[in-house]
Design an enzyme around this catalytic site. Sequence first.
Site, PDB file in Angstrom:
ATOM      1  N   ASP A 233      44.053  52.007  76.603  1.00 12.35           N
ATOM      2  CA  ASP A 233      42.755  52.067  76.754  1.00 12.35           C
ATOM      3  C   ASP A 233      41.831  52.866  75.578  1.00 12.35           C
ATOM      4  O   ASP A 233      42.357  53.971  75.443  1.00 12.35           O
ATOM      5  CB  ASP A 233      42.340  52.716  78.094  1.00 12.35           C
ATOM      6  N   GLU A 306      43.937  48.527  72.785  1.00 12.66           N
ATOM      7  CA  GLU A 306      42.418  48.176  72.860  1.00 12.66           C
ATOM      8  C   GLU A 306      41.801  48.841  71.731  1.00 12.66           C
ATOM      9  O   GLU A 306      41.504  50.041  71.561  1.00 12.66           O
ATOM     10  CB  GLU A 306      41.910  48.614  74.217  1.00 12.66           C
TER      11      GLU A 306
END
Length: 589
Positions: A233, A306
């Site tokens: 993330d 990401e």
Amino acid sequence: MKRSQLLALVLCLGLCRIQACQDKAEAASVSKDWWETAQFYQIYPRSFMDSDGDGIGDLNGITSKLEYLKDIGVTAAWLSPIFTSPMADFGYDISDFFDIQPEYGTLDDFRALIKKANELDLKIILDFVPNHSSDENVWFQKSVKREKGYEDFYVWHDGKRNAETGEREPPSNWLQAFRGSAWEWNEERQQYYLHQFAVKQPDLNYRNPAVVEQMKRVLRYWLNEGVAGFRCDAVPVIFEIEPDENGQYLDEELSGLTDDKDNRNYLKSELIENRPENIEMVYQWRQVMDDYERIHGGYTRVLLIETYAPPDYTMQFYGNRTVKGAHLPFNFNLITELANNSVSASSIKTAVYNWLSNLPAGRTSNWVIGNHDQRRAASRYGVANTDAMNMLVMVLPGASVTYQGEELGMTDGVISWEDTVDPAACNSNKDIFEQFTRDPSRTPFQWTDGTNAGFSTGAKTWLPLADDYKTANVQTESSDSRSHLKVYKAMVALRKESKTLQYGSIKYAALSDDVFVVKRFLAGSPSIVYVGNIGSSTATVDLSTFDVSLPESLTLKVSNVASTKTENSNLKITGLSLAAGEALVLNTS
Ligand code: GLC
Ligand code: MG
């Protein structure tokens, strides 16, 4: 012919022959690893399936639906965070990286999920949130108290004194992703802490080796529980610039993009995003994956990254000649290029070109059209283009990623200000929240046309249902003779059996504003042609202008809901008429 010329010719012929052999050898010996042609599927656990009627999705709910994933052809499912969390950012604020959020279940439930997934030969990937923890994490609480070993676990700073008023001010003008300053004063420690996201998400300090080690423990812990890898993330914001020689942080420059001073886009965010250290960190995590595999064996454990960043930055995550990096940095080009009323064949072409032309040799591509941070694909591209987009990502080379509900053409839920819960929206106000809210793509998954769309037996679901649940649901789309779900399944199946789709080269073009065409080809195998009309009117195309080597007619393998053409029929490539939203996949056999 002079001697030197002859020599050159002989040399050249020799080299060419070697080249040809190499190509053959490569085609024969290179076989793709599981993740290179995988169909990844993102589950947002809070909204996938509720097993206990509290209106909130959970692990047992997911386990009960793994057969569905298997049935639609998914290779690996990645779960948005399932760890203990006060839910300030719905799980992206983790208070215990080593345990499960009670609303979602227990560690034993997780083990049961993995067991069932193994039985079905489905892989499970977890969300790794390295940049920050919750402020309720024991690490942060210890850091607030300056407990030994935790003093520098987070990014702390005294702040500045205003030269005129003498008042204390944040260390820099940096802005958080969810509006307002990225610095928060902590009364107890008498210092500011950095938070690139919400106030309740303090940034971990990666310049502290103990933090780096602690987060590697997190990776190893879940690898030991049997996961196939991680989606990492918010990687571009892990490191920030270091303070200058006076211990001060530089201010970001104004971007000129907006007058809204609380909006992160007000500043350039060059000092706190896309730093080279983030890439180096991913290389270290790759080492953790490879070490694990070396010791424990089995299949490849993957890292998906990401990153919304320019290509020269994103591509570095893959690694280089000397060091291995992520398996797949997510390719969001089909989201970003087609944003804001630019849904067109030429935008698709730009998105594809910008990825493929920057991709380092020998790396695997991937294609993403949605996730829990974006409006739903069907709402952004238009419901009529659901199939055209789903088919496209499966025709393009490499792995593809589906966000839950894309296979059904699910659209955004309409969520009032009163029902809004996303911090990105709640930190704004009722006049502007719709620009920021991510709730519309997080509404419950639609299983049936019945109560709560079959998601929950509870009286209320944590977010209201989207309006389209009566038609866009698994039950209805499974029984309809033609549906988005059936097109999706047909495409996954085709990709599984087609060597051309797995290994072939690519050629593509925008034939007009509305029509995009892709050809995949591989020596010794039939070529595959995708042609999709994402416009609102009928288009007639001549595929011979796209590729003179195509035969006069092609066989229709998959057509979508907008099509009335019969599968397995032969279609002439000249004067080929496509209805609005019609997409076809044809082959040359
Ligand atoms: C990522 C997640 C997003 C989350 C943020 C902070 O961008 O996808 O949902 O809010 O990181 O963790
Ligand atoms: Mg529940």
